[in-house]
Design a protein around this motif. Sequence first.
Motif, PDB file in Angstrom:
ATOM      1  N   ARG A 110      -5.839   3.664  -8.693  1.00  0.00           N
ATOM      2  CA  ARG A 110      -5.791   3.786  -7.239  1.00  0.00           C
ATOM      3  C   ARG A 110      -7.077   3.212  -6.652  1.00  0.00           C
ATOM      4  O   ARG A 110      -8.175   3.545  -7.073  1.00  0.00           O
ATOM      5  N   TRP A 111      -6.889   2.329  -5.650  1.00  0.00           N
ATOM      6  CA  TRP A 111      -8.015   1.767  -4.904  1.00  0.00           C
ATOM      7  C   TRP A 111      -7.917   2.225  -3.447  1.00  0.00           C
ATOM      8  O   TRP A 111      -6.824   2.268  -2.874  1.00  0.00           O
ATOM      9  N   THR A 112      -9.053   2.524  -2.853  1.00  0.00           N
ATOM     10  CA  THR A 112      -9.129   2.763  -1.418  1.00  0.00           C
ATOM     11  C   THR A 112     -10.058   1.702  -0.832  1.00  0.00           C
ATOM     12  O   THR A 112     -11.271   1.714  -1.105  1.00  0.00           O
ATOM     13  N   GLU A 130      -1.935   1.876  -5.123  1.00  0.00           N
ATOM     14  CA  GLU A 130      -1.811   2.544  -6.419  1.00  0.00           C
ATOM     15  C   GLU A 130      -0.851   1.745  -7.288  1.00  0.00           C
ATOM     16  O   GLU A 130       0.323   1.565  -6.934  1.00  0.00           O
ATOM     17  N   PRO A 181       0.825  -1.211   0.000  1.00  0.00           N
ATOM     18  CA  PRO A 181       0.000   0.000   0.000  1.00  0.00           C
ATOM     19  C   PRO A 181       0.859   1.261   0.000  1.00  0.00           C
ATOM     20  O   PRO A 181       1.994   1.266   0.472  1.00  0.00           O
ATOM     21  N   THR A 230      -4.858   2.117   0.968  1.00  0.00           N
ATOM     22  CA  THR A 230      -4.794   2.739  -0.353  1.00  0.00           C
ATOM     23  C   THR A 230      -3.691   2.075  -1.163  1.00  0.00           C
ATOM     24  O   THR A 230      -2.545   1.987  -0.712  1.00  0.00           O
ATOM     25  N   GLU A 266      -8.174   1.000   6.557  1.00  0.00           N
ATOM     26  CA  GLU A 266      -8.380   1.663   5.272  1.00  0.00           C
ATOM     27  C   GLU A 266      -7.046   1.619   4.543  1.00  0.00           C
ATOM     28  O   GLU A 266      -6.053   2.160   5.038  1.00  0.00           O
TER      29      GLU A 266
END
Length: 227
Positions: free
Chosen positions: A217-219, A50, A11, A48, A46
């Motif tokens: 990008r994923w969150t 990319e 991440p 993130t 959480e």
Amino acid sequence: MTPDWPGDIHPVAVAFWFEPVTAQTVSPLTRQTLALERDGARWVAEVTVELSGTQAARFGAWLAGCRGPVAAFRVPLWLHEGAAGSLQSMDAYAAAIGVTRFSDGTDFDDGAGFIEGAGQPHITGGVAARLAVAGFAPWTDSVLKTGGAVAVPPGSVHLLVEAGRTDIDGRMIVTVRPKLRTPVGRAPLPTEGLALRMRLAGDDAGRGLTRPPVRTRWTLNLVEDLP
């Protein structure tokens, strides 16, 4: 079966925290608040990520394989790289002070007691928020430190919120959060490579934002998979 979090996917940002469950009542007259802890505390995160190119495509496929919150998988506890204490064992301590093993490290009996303990760090048992550990150096307050973490049972991680001083036999009681959901007996004391069983929190986790040239990008919101 969905595989664990891909080991080569790292991440760019992580929020990882322990989420308690409480019930609160507030007096309408004095505004005094009574808060009570309930069962069901868990880890949430959480994350993130990319990526671009083939890595992005592979990670997108992994997310699709999770089927939203259906599948559980192991996630590294990125907050911790290893034990916060020294983990010095009773065996190492005994070897350092010599075969006499008096409690003050001397080679004659001046009233100090013999050290009878031996072994390597391990868990002897635990219930609720207390975990009993043994096999450490005696009279030491740095073998385990507050802020460290242990994995017991496998797939579950507990923070050490209070760690004290070992006794003459290398034993100690530590306080952990979240509380143990079931009592544990004698077990290893894993403090390295900790991982949690978690799930995606919603059905839209695979929704990534792609910016040319094809960088996505994923969150992701994750919740602990409670037994």
